[in-house]
Design a protein around this motif. Structure first.
Motif, PDB file in Angstrom:
ATOM      1  N   TYR A   1      -5.876  14.780  10.675  1.00 21.40           N
ATOM      2  CA  TYR A   1      -4.513  14.246  10.750  1.00 21.40           C
ATOM      3  C   TYR A   1      -3.722  14.797  11.930  1.00 21.40           C
ATOM      4  CZ  TYR A   1      -5.652  11.834   6.540  1.00 21.40           C
ATOM      5  OH  TYR A   1      -6.258  10.988   5.643  1.00 21.40           O
TER       6      TYR A   1
ATOM      7  N   TYR B   1       1.265  11.919   8.992  1.00 20.58           N
ATOM      8  CA  TYR B   1       0.047  12.604   9.423  1.00 20.58           C
ATOM      9  C   TYR B   1       0.254  14.118   9.425  1.00 20.58           C
ATOM     10  CZ  TYR B   1      -1.863   8.115  11.051  1.00 20.58           C
ATOM     11  OH  TYR B   1      -2.336   6.834  11.133  1.00 20.58           O
TER      12      TYR B   1
ATOM     13  N   ALA C   1      -3.197   8.025   4.481  1.00 20.90           N
ATOM     14  CA  ALA C   1      -3.298   6.560   4.375  1.00 20.90           C
ATOM     15  C   ALA C   1      -1.913   5.921   4.441  1.00 20.90           C
ATOM     16  CB  ALA C   1      -4.014   6.166   3.084  1.00 20.90           C
ATOM     17  N   THR C   2      -0.924   6.613   3.894  1.00 23.17           N
ATOM     18  CA  THR C   2       0.456   6.126   4.003  1.00 23.17           C
ATOM     19  C   THR C   2       0.872   6.111   5.473  1.00 23.17           C
ATOM     20  OG1 THR C   2       0.955   7.055   1.830  1.00 23.17           O
ATOM     21  CG2 THR C   2       2.835   6.479   3.217  1.00 23.17           C
TER      22      THR C   2
ATOM     23  N   LEU D   1       0.824   4.141  -2.813  1.00 15.46           N
ATOM     24  CA  LEU D   1       0.469   5.496  -2.420  1.00 15.46           C
ATOM     25  C   LEU D   1       1.593   6.489  -2.686  1.00 15.46           C
ATOM     26  CD1 LEU D   1      -1.444   4.633   0.856  1.00 15.46           C
ATOM     27  CD2 LEU D   1      -2.432   5.717  -1.177  1.00 15.46           C
TER      28      LEU D   1
ATOM     29  N   LEU E   1      -5.415  12.771   1.719  1.00 17.31           N
ATOM     30  CA  LEU E   1      -5.909  11.441   2.116  1.00 17.31           C
ATOM     31  C   LEU E   1      -4.897  10.349   1.775  1.00 17.31           C
ATOM     32  CD1 LEU E   1      -9.651  11.757   1.056  1.00 17.31           C
ATOM     33  CD2 LEU E   1      -8.734  11.743   3.389  1.00 17.31           C
ATOM     34  N   ALA E   2      -4.226  10.484   0.642  1.00 17.13           N
ATOM     35  CA  ALA E   2      -3.209   9.504   0.254  1.00 17.13           C
ATOM     36  C   ALA E   2      -2.025   9.535   1.220  1.00 17.13           C
ATOM     37  CB  ALA E   2      -2.742   9.766  -1.176  1.00 17.13           C
TER      38      ALA E   2
ATOM     39  N   ALA F   1       0.832  -1.205   0.000  1.00  9.64           N
ATOM     40  CA  ALA F   1       0.000   0.000   0.000  1.00  9.64           C
ATOM     41  C   ALA F   1       0.865   1.253   0.000  1.00  9.64           C
ATOM     42  CB  ALA F   1      -0.931  -0.002   1.201  1.00  9.64           C
TER      43      ALA F   1
ATOM     44  N   ASP G   1      -1.147   5.746   8.000  1.00 12.04           N
ATOM     45  CA  ASP G   1      -1.861   4.607   8.602  1.00 12.04           C
ATOM     46  C   ASP G   1      -1.098   3.312   8.375  1.00 12.04           C
ATOM     47  OD1 ASP G   1      -3.930   6.304   9.402  1.00 12.04           O
ATOM     48  OD2 ASP G   1      -5.201   5.800   7.676  1.00 12.04           O
TER      49      ASP G   1
END
Length: 79
Positions: A62, A46, A28-29, A11, A24-25, A7, A31
């Protein structure tokens, strides 16, 4: 699915032209890094996501995630 490194790889290749989707990308990275146990890298992503978006939805989301991880690690003065 548990493919967190995969992922991250996808990303990182994503073109972050749009402020909202790009944020968001990046988040998500973060995360995925947290799931892999790299909390410091997750926090870094974040904060990057919050700075990238600079809007009233993504930025607080974030910053809250980064703050929660700082708090869990006892780093109360970081943010």
């Amino acid at each position: 699915m548990g493919n967190f490194q995969e992922a991250i790889d996808y990303l990182d290749k994503y073109s972050k032209k749009d402020k909202v989707l790009g944020s968001l990308a990046i988040g998500a990275t973060g995360d995925a890094y947290v799931e892999l146990g790299d909390v410091e890298k997750g926090i870094s992503k974040y904060i990057e996501a919050a700075d990238f978006a600079k809007n009233s939805f993504n930025t607080p989301l974030y910053l809250m995630k980064a703050g929660e991880l700082y708090e869990l690690n006892g780093k109360f003065q970081k943010l």
